[in-house]
Design a protein around this motif. Structure first.
Motif, PDB file in Angstrom:
ATOM      1  N   LYS A 200      53.928  46.287  35.192  1.00 53.15           N
ATOM      2  CA  LYS A 200      53.537  47.089  34.034  1.00 53.15           C
ATOM      3  C   LYS A 200      52.592  46.311  33.128  1.00 53.15           C
ATOM      4  N   ALA A 201      52.868  45.022  32.935  1.00 55.80           N
ATOM      5  CA  ALA A 201      52.035  44.207  32.052  1.00 55.80           C
ATOM      6  C   ALA A 201      50.771  43.751  32.736  1.00 55.80           C
ATOM      7  N   GLY A 202      50.629  44.044  34.010  1.00 55.93           N
ATOM      8  CA  GLY A 202      49.440  43.619  34.736  1.00 55.93           C
ATOM      9  C   GLY A 202      49.455  42.159  35.138  1.00 55.93           C
TER      10      GLY A 202
ATOM     11  N   ASP B  26      48.466  40.528  38.839  1.00 57.44           N
ATOM     12  CA  ASP B  26      47.107  40.098  39.180  1.00 57.44           C
ATOM     13  C   ASP B  26      47.032  38.589  39.293  1.00 57.44           C
TER      14      ASP B  26
ATOM     15  N   SER C 181      45.597  49.596  39.542  1.00 58.59           N
ATOM     16  CA  SER C 181      46.655  49.907  38.576  1.00 58.59           C
ATOM     17  C   SER C 181      46.210  50.944  37.575  1.00 58.59           C
TER      18      SER C 181
ATOM     19  N   TYR D 124      40.100  56.058  40.922  1.00 53.67           N
ATOM     20  CA  TYR D 124      41.507  55.994  40.535  1.00 53.67           C
ATOM     21  C   TYR D 124      42.040  57.399  40.327  1.00 53.67           C
TER      22      TYR D 124
ATOM     23  N   LYS E   1      37.912  42.691  39.626  1.00 52.50           N
ATOM     24  CA  LYS E   1      39.085  42.686  40.503  1.00 52.50           C
ATOM     25  C   LYS E   1      38.662  42.750  41.966  1.00 52.50           C
TER      26      LYS E   1
ATOM     27  N   ILE F 143      41.528  41.001  44.388  1.00 52.11           N
ATOM     28  CA  ILE F 143      42.778  41.656  44.017  1.00 52.11           C
ATOM     29  C   ILE F 143      42.778  43.103  44.479  1.00 52.11           C
ATOM     30  N   LEU F 144      41.609  43.732  44.394  1.00 51.30           N
ATOM     31  CA  LEU F 144      41.511  45.169  44.610  1.00 51.30           C
ATOM     32  C   LEU F 144      40.696  45.454  45.856  1.00 51.30           C
TER      33      LEU F 144
ATOM     34  N   PHE G 271      41.428  35.000  31.843  1.00 51.66           N
ATOM     35  CA  PHE G 271      41.547  36.228  31.059  1.00 51.66           C
ATOM     36  C   PHE G 271      41.685  35.841  29.596  1.00 51.66           C
TER      37      PHE G 271
ATOM     38  N   ARG H 101      45.238  36.944  28.213  1.00 49.69           N
ATOM     39  CA  ARG H 101      46.483  36.526  28.841  1.00 49.69           C
ATOM     40  C   ARG H 101      46.325  35.111  29.353  1.00 49.69           C
TER      41      ARG H 101
END
Lengths: 267, 333, 276
Positions: free
Chosen positions: A91-93, A96, A267, B13, B68, B73-74, B103, B106
């Motif tokens: 949910k928080a990603g 990745d 996502s 998507y 991504k 990742i994608l 990132f 994050r």
């Protein structure tokens, strides 16, 4: 393989050191978990105090079932946090970041967090198991002792497999992860009592789908020296626990399918 | 042979729709509707080794989807992509060992551990040999001034400190390509400059290819010689920064500080776009009226304390580009 | 009057809306509880079958109803803390809470009401349908949630349940208030919730506890939330005992509300002194 183990050890050390910074909180949480699981023991004791036995099984015999499954689940709880909390991670990603590292996702998630406070449940399980061994009239042999330990280990595999499946389902739906509680907590509750008390379809699910009976009930029969009531051969109790690791391996394959799906849909 | 090749990437998507209100919520229990969103609509570009490329676009334009896909990742629906000779999503482990990703919002560091322990865990994860690791680590510590932070748990770091540590962490395994996603977001001015200087130096001295995704146009102006603009899943512009500017507008801005704040500026070739007390900003086309000529006319008629001429900020350029694209797409973007 | 109640009504309505969004979660939770309920029933039935009637405090049919009521009304039990409050305390945002122009205890009580009623209503209806109607249709009539033995019992149950809700909310608010001191520490929260689960009859119906423990259990506040109303429903307590049951429930409710108000006042002072 040794590289994987080495990395796992690095993860484990890092996780433990991180948690030990909050020593008081970990201790409190461990005590809390212990009390919570002990309360469940009180509930079970109260039932046996009144009714005396269930399906012919006395309290020490039921305690063997209870102790085994409690310890199995507790160890799984300590090891499997990465998969248990995977719903939040997706949910928080944050998944990745796992994909961005050149190691297998499974290894990374197993190394995620060694949750120390679950030691509370482990302690309670060991106490119940201790009681079952002390108060029970088990005819101990080396083989039976080995079976006990291997059954508990296979139980850990079974519960880990369940957590892996739960995490895999998070790729499709993050909100309904609770369905799995019917198997984890439900299994934990039902595994305390001998299987024959449940209806046939319940037994079938917990033997052939999620092999709870294989890692708990059948080996207990062999350890306690009770003949299997439905006439299965005696060897069942000794071989059945292997269903646990098999279940884990199958779950991990399904996990890989889930990761592939996630990478295709985004996502 | 370009290091990164992207050809006609397509990615769609499926977004679940939620109807508002209490009745909508009850209905949502029974039936869910889905909407298809084309995040990438035939994206193509090539990047040579050692380039420092800016990748900008409005939210939902497809920036993070591109990154991504490039990082493996994608898996896109269709199209071709090769990074250093590999298809990113087909050889994930081999590919991600050669790239670094940061990132802005994050951290990849372990929250409760001292920074240096996060570094050591990453060394184990990326299987970096002890000697190259030590060299690289010390180089990063020096370049980013991390020495006082090494024993501090990540949760206690300020945003600027954390970003520097994240930069170092992403480079410990000496990747050839670095993806930066909003690296300066929320940082104070000093930290922003430090990050920009570091990235510039890394690109110049070590030849690391850098792809910078950002909303901060100062980052772009400071770092990037080449800018790609994406909106609605399509690349709108790809080339040098000046070309982007020139393509959208020839306009220049003349900002003057009037002595008399209330004075009205009335010139046939200049449009007043902003007035703030004594400061007035005028837009003009240098091909219609030369800057020197306009200045002469304005200062002839008004008493001026100060003036300067500049290009419109890149934000305005980009905003106009997005808007033009939006109109062209019938407002559906 | 309605104007004064508006903020409280808004809280309850918002909670409903939020819960309806998560249809998958609702169905998942329902499924889990059905499995739990069935497992418990099978366990108790096995215990009943292998024991003399003398040790059985109530008929199995009554026990089955007790179990299903517990599962259906699970959300009404004050066994989980309000996540919002816990986050507020942890982040210090509790200071903003104190600045609101409403009676703080009333506001938190409304929160508790929302937290207890919204999920209960959504969960109880399908569970009652399954346990009361579907089970007999599947041939498992002996496991079903039977209707109350008399109209008086039914009416008594509804009344006792309303009082149980008030009591449960009072306990809930107390637990939430205690977070101001425990700072949302997981360990303490688990202790509270364990006590509630064990002493209310959720883990084991209180009548099944040893005889010597029953008296003490009956006087604790937790008994009034589940055990007493359930026993009126099942007919284990005569409908005429309703007055005593209500007295116990409301007595505890009043006491716990008073304690809660006082404790909250102390908590406010503590937060203000610490600077949030």
């Amino acid at each position: 393989m040794s590289g994987a183990l080495r990395l796992y050890r690095a993860y484990a050390v890092a996780s433990i050191r991180g948690q030990l910074q909050y020593r008081a909180s970990v201790v409190m949480a461990a005590i809390g978990t212990f009390v919570a699981t002990a309360a469940e023991s009180v509930a079970v004791w109260a039932l046996f105090d009144r009714f005396g036995q269930i399906h012919g099984w006395t309290l020490p015999q039921a305690a063997l079932l209870y102790g085994m499954i409690s310890v199995s689940y507790a160890v799984c709880d300590v090891l499997g946090r990465g998969f248990d909390a995977f719903g939040a991670m997706v949910k928080a990603g944050d998944f990745d970041r796992v994909l961005l590292r050149p190691r297998s996702t499974v290894l990374q998630l197993f190394g995620q967090d060694l949750v120390l406070r679950r030691i509370g449940r482990l302690t309670q399980g060991l106490i119940v198991l201790g009681y079952a061994i002390a108060a029970g009239t088990i005819d101990w042999t080396i083989a039976r002792a080995a079976l006990l330990i291997s059954a508990i280990g296979c139980g850990v595999c079974a519960f880990l497999g369940l957590l892996v499946l739960q995490a895999t389902s998070a790729f499709w739906t993050v909100d309904s992860l609770e369905v799995w509680n019917a198997f984890t907590y439900g299994g934990l509750m039902m595994g305390r009592y001998p299987m024959p008390i449940y209806r046939r379809w319940f037994r079938a699910v917990f033997t052939y789908v999620f092999p709870l009976a294989c890692v708990n009930y059948f080996p207990s029969l062999a350890i306690l020296g009770i003949a299997e009531p439905l006439g299965a051969p005696a060897i069942t109790g000794w071989l059945a626990p292997l269903a646990g690791p098999v279940f884990l391996v199958v779950s991990l394959q399904i996990w890989r399918i889930g990761v592939r799906h996630h990478r295709s849909t985004g996502s | 042979m370009p290091q990164i090749v992207v050809e006609q990437l397509v990615k769609t998507y499926q977004i679940a729709e939620r109807t508002p209100g209490l009745w909508g919520a009850v209905r949502g229990v029974v039936r869910r509707r889905h909407r298809a969103v084309r995040a990438l609509d035939g994206v193509s570009f090539a990047i040579e080794r050692g380039e420092l490329v800016g990748y900008i676009g409005p939210n939902g334009a497809g920036k993070s989807t591109t990154v991504k896909a490039l990082s493996g990742i994608l898996v896109p629906d269709s199209g071709r992509c090769e990074v250093a000779g590999r298809v990113p999503w087909r050889q994930r482990v081999a590919h991600v060992a050669e790239i670094g990703v940061v990132f802005g919002q994050r951290t990849q560091l372990w929250w409760d551990l001292p920074v240096i322990e996060s570094f050591e865990l990453l060394r184990d994860i990326y299987r970096v040999a002890p000697a190259p690791y030590a060299r690289r680590r010390d180089q990063m510590i020096e370049l980013l001034a991390l020495a006082p932070l090494l024993d501090v748990p990540v949760r206690q770091l300020s945003l600027g400190q954390r970003m520097r540590c994240d930069l170092a962490a992403a480079l410990l395994h000496a990747p050839e390509i670095l993806f930066l996603d909003e690296p300066t977001i929320g940082l104070d001015a000093v930290s922003k400059l430090a990050v920009r200087d570091f990235v510039k130096q890394l690109n110049r001295d070590d030849g690391v290819t850098v792809i910078l995704t950002t909303h901060d146009m100062d980052d772009i102006e400071a770092l990037c010689t080449r800018v790609m603009v994406i909106a609605g899943g399509k690349i709108l512009s790809d080339g040098p920064l000046e070309a982007l500017r020139a393509r959208v507008t020839r306009e220049r801005w003349l900002t003057i500080d009037l002595v008399d704040a209330g004075a009205a500026i009335d010139d046939p070739h200049a449009t007043e776009i902003r007035r703030d007390g004594h400061r007035v900003c005028l837009a003009f086309d240098p091909q219609v009226v030369a800057p020197a000529e306009l200045i002469r006319r304005i200062t002839g008629r008004h008493a001026i304390r100060d003036l300067f001429v500049e290009n419109p900020p890149i934000e305005t350029i980009v905003a106009r580009l997005y808007a033009a694209h939006g109109e062209a797409a019938g407002g559906a973007a | 009057m309605t104007g004064a109640l508006r903020p409280y009504r808004a809280i309850v309505s918002a909670r409903f809306r939020m819960l309806l969004q998560y249809r998958a979660a609702a169905i998942a939770g329902l499924w889990t509880q059905l499995v739990f309920g069935l497992a418990l029933i099978m366990i108790y039935q096995a215990l009943y079958r292998s024991s003399p009637a003398a040790v059985q405090p109530m008929a199995f049919a009554q026990l089955a109803s007790y179990v299903w009521l517990g599962q259906a009304l699970l959300a009404m039990l004050p066994w989980n803390v309000d996540a919002d409050v816990r986050d507020m305390v942890r982040s210090g945002a509790i200071a903003y809470e104190l600045a609101r122009p409403v009676d703080l205890y009333g506001l938190w009580y409304s929160r508790a009401v929302a937290q207890r009623t919204a999920p209960t209503v959504l969960r109880a209806a399908p569970m009652v349908v399954f346990a009361g109607v579907v089970l007999p249709l599947l041939g498992a009539a002996d496991w079903r949630l039977a209707p109350p033995p008399s109209l008086a019992a039914g009416a008594g149950f509804v009344t006792a349940l309303a009082a149980a809700l008030a009591l449960s909310c009072a306990i809930s608010v107390l637990i939430n208030i205690s977070l101001i001191w425990t700072l949302g520490s997981d360990g303490i929260v688990v202790l509270f919730t364990t006590a509630v689960a064990l002493l209310s009859g959720l883990m084991v119906p209180l009548p099944l506890f040893p005889g010597w423990a029953q008296a003490a259990l009956g006087w604790l506040p937790f008994a009034g939330v589940f055990d007493l109303p359930f026993r009126i429903y099942a007919g284990d307590l005569a409908a005429g005992d309703l007055a005593i049951v209500l007295a116990r429930q409301l007595g505890w409710t009043v006491a716990l509300i008073a304690l809660g108000r006082w404790l909250l006042g102390r908590g406010i002072r503590r937060v203000v002194v610490q600077g949030g």
